[in-house]
Design an enzyme around this catalytic site. Sequence first.
Site: not given
Ligand SMILES: [Zn+2]
Length: 418
Positions: A281-282, A285, A359, A363
């Site tokens: 997930h990071e 980003h 976010e 995901d």
């Molecule tokens: Zn996040």
Amino acid sequence: MVEAMSTSNLILLGIVSFVLVDFLAGAAINYLNEKGKDQPLSAEASGIYNAQEYAKSMEYGSAQYRFDSITSLITTAAMLAAIIFGWLAWLDSWLRERIENELLITVAFIAILITVATIGNIPAGYYSTFVIEEKFGFNKSTKGLFFADTVKQLAISLAVGLPLLYAVAWIYQELQDQFWIVAWLLFVAFSLFMFIFGTRIFLPMFNKLKPLPDGELRTAVENYCHTQGFPLSKLYEMDASKRSTKLNAFFSGMGKVKIIGLYDTLIEKLTIEETVAVLAHEVGHYKRKHVYSMFAWSNLQTLAILALMGWLLGNPNLSKALGSDVQSFHLSMIAFFLLFTPLSTLLGLVSNSFSRYNEYQADQYSIDTYPGARDHMYSALKKLARESLKNLNPHPLYVKVHYTHPPILERLANLKKV
Ligand SMILES: [Zn+2]
């Protein structure tokens, strides 16, 4: 005949109304959030809490509600008193008797405000950490660490903020008309530096970052990072457990200077697969270039604010509204930002909705790039919610104003759907 209101009094009236409306609207939204949270435990939510934990999460929410209500009441009252009773104008004239240089008066004025605000916030911070967080079993910080953190934060905000303030006030003094565009270029350069190096410079002053140690987790992470072309050397474990039991992970930096940090509390409580899913997930980003869009958005906001400032700051009625006949950069700037309250609330809503959208994208990236991530992310998010006693039923208005992440149940539902 009724005398027409002077412009400075009109500005004062505007400022006081905006501050009051902002406070009342905030209080109303907090109230709705508090009243709406007590709902029967749904089937979906029962995987997060059992009945006892759910009751505890409500109790935690109520404690935070009472705390926020009281602190925002005190802060607003102090702000209104300073504005109405002319305390800011008094401080300005007190400094003028002692300092001749106009730029140094501005720097001293803001330095005193920052210091007073920091000291004034200590009781609330202390209560939040050692009473509320302590009662619910989250706090790991010691009194020594708490005060060391406070002193360091104050020192950093003065060391970074004051030279920047001096430069902006100097640009205003020298340029007036082109002030906004030159000051904006300075802010772009500064925020570029902070986006790239901020975390790397300041985080180590508060936490230890160490490379992930060898072992099963590191191997799993190595395998994932290899498939994504993400350099493993930028992956750190952070000793968050010295302050709180809560779990988290973060991405920061730009270009070649990038960091992904995993809290040691996260590594301890999640399985290896769950940790890699969160890590993915990071990485999402980073790959989806969220830092660049945040950077662009934040500089666009600064441009709008500075353009408005360039237009309005020359008006002597701004300083006068706060009770001073001497026009000054700092008093006019404070009056400007107080008048700006409704717009800044609006900008905050846009930033939050933007962040919540990101976010979901991150995901999705985790699901697309790490086999099994849908289930692992699902169970990881449940643990994260349980370990921080998250509110399962936040009010939609509260979410719009305060949430940078989607509410947990919506995020879980989205994981099932995508
Ligand atoms: Zn996040």
